[in-house]
Scaffold this active site. Structure first.
Site, PDB file in Angstrom:
ATOM      1  N   ASP A   1      30.758  -2.771 -57.330  1.00 46.74           N
ATOM      2  CA  ASP A   1      30.038  -2.528 -56.276  1.00 46.74           C
ATOM      3  C   ASP A   1      29.294  -3.779 -55.719  1.00 46.74           C
ATOM      4  O   ASP A   1      28.542  -4.461 -56.625  1.00 46.74           O
ATOM      5  CB  ASP A   1      29.498  -1.161 -56.021  1.00 46.74           C
ATOM      6  CG  ASP A   1      29.643  -0.360 -54.988  1.00 46.74           C
ATOM      7  OD1 ASP A   1      29.731  -1.217 -54.011  1.00 46.74           O
ATOM      8  OD2 ASP A   1      29.472   0.866 -54.747  1.00 46.74           O
TER       9      ASP A   1
ATOM     10  N   ASP B   1      33.990   4.012 -47.347  1.00 46.17           N
ATOM     11  CA  ASP B   1      33.345   5.078 -48.106  1.00 46.17           C
ATOM     12  C   ASP B   1      33.632   6.375 -47.170  1.00 46.17           C
ATOM     13  O   ASP B   1      33.409   7.647 -47.707  1.00 46.17           O
ATOM     14  CB  ASP B   1      31.816   4.891 -47.877  1.00 46.17           C
ATOM     15  CG  ASP B   1      31.373   4.361 -49.123  1.00 46.17           C
ATOM     16  OD1 ASP B   1      31.881   3.940 -50.027  1.00 46.17           O
ATOM     17  OD2 ASP B   1      30.013   3.828 -48.974  1.00 46.17           O
TER      18      ASP B   1
END
Ligand code: GLA
Length: 713
Positions: free
Chosen positions: A446, A510
């Site tokens: 990430d 997301d």
């Protein structure tokens, strides 16, 4: 004919396309042609001659030439390819002379230099097997003093009649949104966020007026780079049109010492005369040759939206049990597993297993997951540190942050300076140690903030940071060849072919709301194939939009990528789990079709529905997800036409799944619905199939399968 004097022509043919270059002795190489294959006896010199225009009044005696390396010093009045400053020579106005052209399997290397500017460039240009054109430029300082490189850009001339442009914009939870406009002036995208960012996907498409998914000439261009960039689609009053792409250098960032070189990221482009789908399909082929996947994409379960930072071993194990039961193949433990990581404000950088949450380390969970027959993946955010971390307390100087100014925080965190050898060694050691200690099959890598003031003394170091990141990823791939890495950056803020050289999957967004996802995933699909697009089935109520969708709409939307689940299955009821099990089994049966075959976006006439259509390379088996995204404008939808089928072949249509039907907009199903229906390819491609009238935010999954000859009789 003076224009032909001392000019060499070079031609490459590949994947149904032709590339022709003109390389004059004085001046930069020009693109004579990049497009669908030309007859082999096409006279390149005549073609080149035919392209030369008259000399307009009130302009330079020799009209500026749009080359592959436009030269300011020869009268190019738009942005040049190379801008360099030196203290002892007029390097900023460099003009090129040809040294040599080296013809290789993979295209051409054109070597040029300027003895006054004391600079050399090498343009590597090639038509790849996929039909995608690749360019890269290397600049070398041949002088005895250093130079500053302000700009080093790849340029692609495009046809003068391309008057429309399509691009992408986005934000967190809404990536890859399409925008389109007429193209009569300069369009510029500058990304100064360090990573690519949600807003600046490094892609642009230009084409003839009215191009669409299935028709029209278009060129799609992409810069394979995960950092700052400048992407331009420009038009000059002489009628020239071109796309220019470069890594954007901050002021003074790139200094070349004598004999040192710098190379641009790869600039990729593809041309299609059958609209956007054909353009995308070549990019998909190109991604596949780089990916070299060794096995089908396993069904994921990701723990993030199930538990966030609250890791409880028993709950995590129970979730693994439920996941295995519905057919999950890989379990990914997301953020929250390392020392002190109980919320988003602390602990990034302290990559040691949290002994409170995991008193016996990660092995009890990993063993449990493996005993259930699943692979295990782990979340990291290696490029970051929280000010509230042991790492920062010990090494505040490792932050990528000018020490003279106040730090600018993002998600309570700072970027770790990977170009600092000590910081790099630390994070490398942590990753290597955990990846060696535990049997980890997968890393979700990430990256959750932009760079601000990216430097550690006085110089900008954003570019060096990206190169160091690539270096680290390469080291990990080399040392752990079976490991797969996913690129995530608050969802899809770092999606490009640069990082795809080191990773196997992108977390596209997301946002797990299937309605938003439909637009996000469609935008993603213009340059990247479905097998690298992480797509998860979220909970009943989306955590990012609060919308509610049934399992069919969520699962059918996730079918269009590399499917996963991001839902606390401990909350799912028995019926939902049963439905999920069926969808997962469809995914397993059909994934190879979309992950190795051809994929099409088929919009509806009113723009309110979309069909995603995947067909194997042979044209034998396909599946479609027909999604009604908003209220249809018309009472009855238009038939869906399925391209790519074999005209004479008979196909059987089977409905595998659908959202609840006959809700509000439809009184009765189409006549064929409950029968077995066979049609030949010509009918399905040209006339199409009438689908039921379904409610908004609902979908249908169907297969179209060739009927073997024996069954027909
Ligand atoms: C980012 C990612 C999410 C999740 C969180 C964890 O927002 O995009 O998928 O991993 O970080 O903090």
């Amino acid at each position: 004919m003076a224009v032909l004097a001392n000019t060499g022509f070079y031609r490459q043919d590949k994947a149904g396309k032709t590339l022709i270059l003109a390389c004059p002795e004085k001046g930069a190489p020009e693109l004579v042609y990049f497009g669908l294959a030309l007859p082999l006896d096409t006279q390149a010199a005549n073609l080149y001659l035919a392209m030369q225009s008259g000399v307009p009044q009130a302009m330079l005696e020799e009209p500026p030439r749009l080359s592959l390396l436009p030269e300011a010093g020869r009268g190019w009045l738009q942005s040049p390819a190379v801008e360099v400053t030196a203290l002892d020579r007029p390097a900023w106005a460099a003009v090129w002379s040809l040294d040599k052209v080296v013809e290789q399997n993979l295209g051409f290397s054109v070597y040029l230099s300027d003895t006054v500017a004391e600079l050399a460039v090498c343009l590597n240009i090639a038509l790849l097997e996929s039909g995608v054109l690749s360019q890269k430029i290397t600049l070398t300082n041949n002088g005895t003093t250093q130079v500053n490189v302000e700009r080093l850009a790849c340029t692609l001339p495009v046809p003068e009649y391309f008057t429309e442009r399509m691009g992408f914009y986005g934000r967190w939870c809404q990536e890859f949104q399409q925008e389109r406009s007429s193209w009569q002036s300069t369009w510029l995208q500058e990304n100064r966020q360090g990573r690519n960012s949600h807003a600046n996907f490094p892609c642009v498409i230009v084409g003839e007026e009215g191009f669409d998914e299935l028709k029209g000439r278009v060129i799609g261009a992409h810069l394979a780079w995960s950092g700052n960039h400048r992407l331009k689609a420009d038009y000059t009053i002489l009628g020239h049109r071109f796309i220019q792409a470069e890594a954007l250098y901050l002021p003074g960032e790139i200094v070349l010492q004598p004999n040192a070189s710098i190379t641009t990221p790869e600039f990729l482009a593809n041309v299609s005369d059958q609209g956007l789908n054909a353009m995308s399909q070549a990019f998909h082929r190109e991604a596949r040759t780089r990916l070299q996947l060794s096995k089908p994409r396993p069904v994921h379960l990701n723990t993030w939206e199930a538990f966030y930072f609250e890791h409880d071993l028993e709950q995590l194990k129970a979730l693994a049990d439920a996941a295995a039961e519905v057919g999950v193949e890989r379990y990914i433990l997301d953020d929250g597993w390392f020392k002190g990581r109980n919320h988003e404000q602390a602990a990034l950088g302290d990559w040691f297993v949290d002994s409170k949450k995991y008193p016996n380390g990660l092995m009890p969970l990993i063993q449990h997951v493996k005993d259930l027959g699943m692979e295990f993946g782990l979340w990291f955010e290696p490029e970051m540190m929280n000010p509230d971390s042991d790492l920062f307390r010990e090494h505040p100087e490792w932050a990528l942050q000018l020490p003279q100014y106040d730090a600018v925080l993002g998600r309570y965190q700072l970027v770790l300076n990977l170009a600092n050898p000590e910081a790099y060694a630390y994070i490398r050691e942590r990753l290597f140690s955990l990846l060696s200690e535990y049997p980890i099959d997968y890393v979700k890598w990430d990256m959750n903030r932009e760079y601000t003031q990216p430097g550690s003394d006085i110089h900008p170091e954003a570019h060096a940071q990206v190169l160091a990141l690539y270096g680290l990823l390469k080291e990990i791939n080399d040392a752990f060849p079976a490991l797969e890495i996913e690129s995530c950056a608050s969802g899809g803020a770092r999606v490009d072919f640069g990082i795809l050289n080191y990773t196997k999957r992108f977390w596209a967004s997301d946002c797990n709301d299937a309605l938003e996802r439909s637009a996000i995933q469609r935008g993603f699909s213009y340059f990247f194939p479905p097998e690298v697009m992480g797509a998860h089935i979220g909970p009943d109520q989306s955590h990012t939009t609060s919308r509610r969708h049934d399992v069919a709409f969520r699962a059918g939307t996730a079918m269009l990528g590399h499917l996963g689940i991001e839902w606390n299955l401990l909350d799912a009821n028995a019926e939902q789990k049963q439905t999920l099990t069926r969808w997962l089994s469809h995914y397993k049966t059909l994934r190879n079709l979309s992950h190795t075959g051809r994929n099409w976006r088929l919009p509806s006439a009113d723009g309110r529905a979309q069909t995603q259509w995947a067909l194997d390379q042979e044209g034998v088996s396909g599946f479609a997800v027909y999604s009604q995204l908003a209220m249809p404008k018309q009472a009855q939808p238009l038939p869906v036409r399925f391209p790519g089928l074999i005209a004479e072949q008979t196909y059987e249509i089977t409905i595998l799944e659908h959202s609840t039907l006959g809700g509000h907009l439809m009184k009765a199903l189409p006549a064929w619905w409950e029968q077995s229906l066979t049609l030949n390819g010509a009918t399905l491609s040209n006339i199409g199939l009438q689908l039921p009238i379904i409610d908004p935010e609902a979908l249908i999954l169907l297969t179209i399968q060739a009927v073997p000859a024996t069954e027909k009789n």
